[in-house]
Motif scaffolding. Structure first.
Motif, PDB file in Angstrom:
ATOM      1  N   ASP A 153      -9.806   1.058   0.917  1.00 56.57           N
ATOM      2  CA  ASP A 153      -8.996   1.266   2.137  1.00 56.57           C
ATOM      3  C   ASP A 153      -7.596   1.769   1.818  1.00 56.57           C
ATOM      4  OD1 ASP A 153     -11.135   0.229   3.572  1.00 56.57           O
ATOM      5  OD2 ASP A 153     -10.414  -1.839   3.245  1.00 56.57           O
ATOM      6  N   LYS A 212      -5.493   0.212  -0.059  1.00 59.24           N
ATOM      7  CA  LYS A 212      -4.565  -0.925  -0.231  1.00 59.24           C
ATOM      8  C   LYS A 212      -4.357  -1.208  -1.714  1.00 59.24           C
ATOM      9  CE  LYS A 212      -4.485  -5.379   1.398  1.00 59.24           C
ATOM     10  NZ  LYS A 212      -5.437  -6.256   0.935  1.00 59.24           N
ATOM     11  N   GLU A 213      -3.116  -1.569  -2.070  1.00 60.08           N
ATOM     12  CA  GLU A 213      -2.827  -1.825  -3.487  1.00 60.08           C
ATOM     13  C   GLU A 213      -3.515  -3.091  -3.998  1.00 60.08           C
ATOM     14  OE1 GLU A 213       1.368  -1.959  -4.198  1.00 60.08           O
ATOM     15  OE2 GLU A 213       1.471   0.191  -4.560  1.00 60.08           O
ATOM     16  N   LEU A 245      -5.663   1.331  -6.128  1.00 56.72           N
ATOM     17  CA  LEU A 245      -5.942   1.264  -4.694  1.00 56.72           C
ATOM     18  C   LEU A 245      -7.402   0.901  -4.462  1.00 56.72           C
ATOM     19  CD1 LEU A 245      -4.052   4.500  -3.521  1.00 56.72           C
ATOM     20  CD2 LEU A 245      -3.190   2.143  -3.615  1.00 56.72           C
ATOM     21  N   ASP A 246      -7.643   0.111  -3.423  1.00 55.97           N
ATOM     22  CA  ASP A 246      -9.038  -0.174  -3.070  1.00 55.97           C
ATOM     23  C   ASP A 246      -9.542   0.921  -2.118  1.00 55.97           C
ATOM     24  OD1 ASP A 246      -8.119  -0.722  -0.538  1.00 55.97           O
ATOM     25  OD2 ASP A 246      -8.337  -2.905  -0.696  1.00 55.97           O
TER      26      ASP A 246
END
Ligand code: PMP
Length: 534
Positions: A42, A44-45, A39-40
């Motif tokens: 944020d 998000k993958e 994950l980043d």
């Protein structure tokens, strides 16, 4: 990319720091096919293409849909997973299937009996333990035979029907007893028998002879680590097990000489009585426990055993009656374009060991196949493990075999084709960066790329990483951070990156890898330490 957890790091804290320092301390949250995701910031993958392939345990890829559906169905069906000391028909079906495949690829006409385990090292130790059991039983049969001959000689001497030969062999074995000319035949015999017993006791008391190749990797447990060549893994633990003789892969004469030397030093003495005269003869002694061979050394840097070397090993082992134990833990299950990589170079094993991809990426499983001519049924009563041969992993493994064998072995052809595509990409990189890439090698979906030694690099970062043997890890950190490619060096040859993707490797993934490797090679060539260190 690192976890923001405030929990204390209680699992491998040192390694965790090393991973963080080399940019590899990533928390992967999902995996599918050849892709793993983290994950980043944020949440998000971020997809990463995975060339580690679970250290070559994912020939079908991460969470293969057909296989996980099967695994779920197996669990939903309520099959008994642990019913030790019962019949286990699923395990037997797996053994039958394995035999069909091995017979097809090797031409074996007699069966291999199977023993299950959970991990690679455990299966290696199981196989070696079986080989040692077989050897010890042979030793005791031989010693029993010699004892029988000794008893016959004693009986004959007691009845006054025996003299001891005045032969060079007797003299060599027993020396000349003091006052030998005056000694009675019975005394002369006892003198000889004492010398024979001393010699045989000394030979039989030696540890078993284990042969392995330089560069080999067969595990890291107490026994298996003795068979792993890398002294960094092995040397502290030498006191825990029988030591192996490591033989060079590329010097057949050295191998022959070593084995012949061991044979010559391991003869025992037998007593034969012919026409009332007792003499001694030398007999071959089963000194050899096993010769362990990987058809492609995985952790040793993707070193492929060629047909000539395979034939030589086969010949030498057969001449010495040394069981050949083929470690297909990394290479087996279709990765090289055949179920057994050894079958591609004509190598035939007394033992085969499989693991890794056998569990399809969802179960831990390993298996030892023992050729009928070496098999000892009594072993079944002295060796077992709580978790071996469980209902879940055997049902999964059977499905893995069915998937590999489907459509007349389409998976093997696919491994070969995709492997060629991968190799072509690596070769193009090598051709364009000859000052950085020393060699590319491998077979099918097990490929390696070796860097030239960079310890002379003008960049302090690159040269010091090279000198401390971690350049491969620094390169891996760069490929992950800059290109979202997951690849790692082999365990014992850290200058070589291993590529072991699944059967489903695509052209697009390969193209992405090639671009990333070109970038890496350019910055190593240009000594661009800024970008390398990220
Ligand atoms: N033999 C070979 C050829 C291997 O590649 C490995 C693992 N890399 C092992 C044995 C040991 O297997 P495990 O890590 O499951 O103990």
């Amino acid at each position: 990319m690192e976890s923001a957890s405030t929990e204390p790091q209680l699992t491998e804290p040192y390694l965790t720091t090393v991973l963080a320092n080399s940019g590899l301390g990533v928390d992967y949250v999902r995996a599918e096919g050849n892709t793993v995701f983290h994950l980043d910031a944020d949440g998000k993958e971020v997809p990463v293409t995975d060339y580690c392939g679970g250290y070559a345990s994912l020939i079908l890829g991460h969470n293969n849909a057909e296989l996980t559906a099967h695994a779920k169905a197996v669990l939903d069906s309520g099959i008994p997973v642990y019913v030790q000391f019962s019949r286990h028909p699923a395990a037997n079906r797996l053994a039958v299937k394995l035999n069909e495949i091995v017979a097809r690829e090797t031409g074996a006409t007699e069966p291999y009996f199977t023993h299950f385990a959970s991990t690679g090292a455990e299966a290696i130790e199981t196989a070696v333990k079986h080989a040692e059991f077989d050897r010890v039983l042979k030793v005791s049969a031989l010693m029993g035979e010699i004892e029988g001959h000794v008893a016959q000689a004693r009986d004959a001497a007691r009845e006054g029907r025996l003299t001891v030969a005045d032969s060079a062999r007797v003299k060599a074995a027993a020396g000349t007893p003091s006052g030998s000319t005056a000694a009675s035949p019975q005394d002369a015999l006892e003198h000889l028998l004492a010398a024979v017993a001393r010699h045989n006791g000394e030979v039989a008391g030696r540890p078993p002879v284990l042969l392995a190749l330089e560069g080999s990797f067969h595990g890291k447990l107490m026994g298996s680590v003795q068979l792993t060549h890398n002294s960094g893994f092995r040397s502290a633990f030498g006191g825990l097990g029988a030591q192996a003789h490591f033989l060079p892969l590329d010097q057949p004469d050295v191998l022959t000489k070593a084995v012949d030397g061991i044979r010559a030093r391991s003869r025992v003495l037998d007593v034969v009585v012919t026409d009332g005269v007792a003499d001694v003869v030398e007999r071959d002694f089963p000194a050899f426990c096993a010769f362990l061979v990987e058809p492609i050394q995985g952790e040793g840097g993707i070193r492929v055993l060629d047909r000539e070397a395979a034939e030589h090993i086969q010949r030498v082992s057969a001449a010495a009656d040394c069981p050949l134990l083929i470690d297909e833990i990394q290479t087996g299950l279709g990765r090289t374009g055949a179920f057994l990589a050894s079958s591609l170079v004509g190598l035939r094993g007394d033992y085969y060991v499989l693991s890794k991809s056998l569990g399809g990426g969802v179960a831990k499983s390993s298996v030892v196949l023992v050729h009928q001519k070496r098999y000892r049924g009594e072993f079944e009563l002295v060796h077992s493990s709580t978790f071996a041969k469980d209902g879940f992993s055997t049902a999964v493994a059977l499905k893995v075999l069915e998937m590999l064998e489907a459509e007349d072995g389409a998976a093997y052809r696919q491994a070969e084709e995709r492997g060629e595509m991968l190799r072509a990409a690596l070769d193009r990189v090598r051709a364009d960066y000859p000052e950085v890439v020393k060699e590319t090698r491998g077979r099918g979906l097990l490929q390696g790329l070796e860097f030239h030694d960079q310890s002379g690099s003008g960049s302090a970062v690159i040269s010091s990483a090279a000198r401390s043997g971690i350049l491969g890890y620094v390169a891996a950190g760069f490929l992950l951070g800059a290109h979202r490619i997951r690849v790692l060096p082999t365990a014992s040859a850290p200058n070589t990156l291993r590529f072991a993707p699944s059967l489903h490797l695509t052209e697009e993934e390969t193209g992405h890898l090639e671009t990333a490797l070109r970038d890496l090679c350019a910055l190593l060539r240009d000594q661009d330490e800024q970008r390398l260190a990220g």
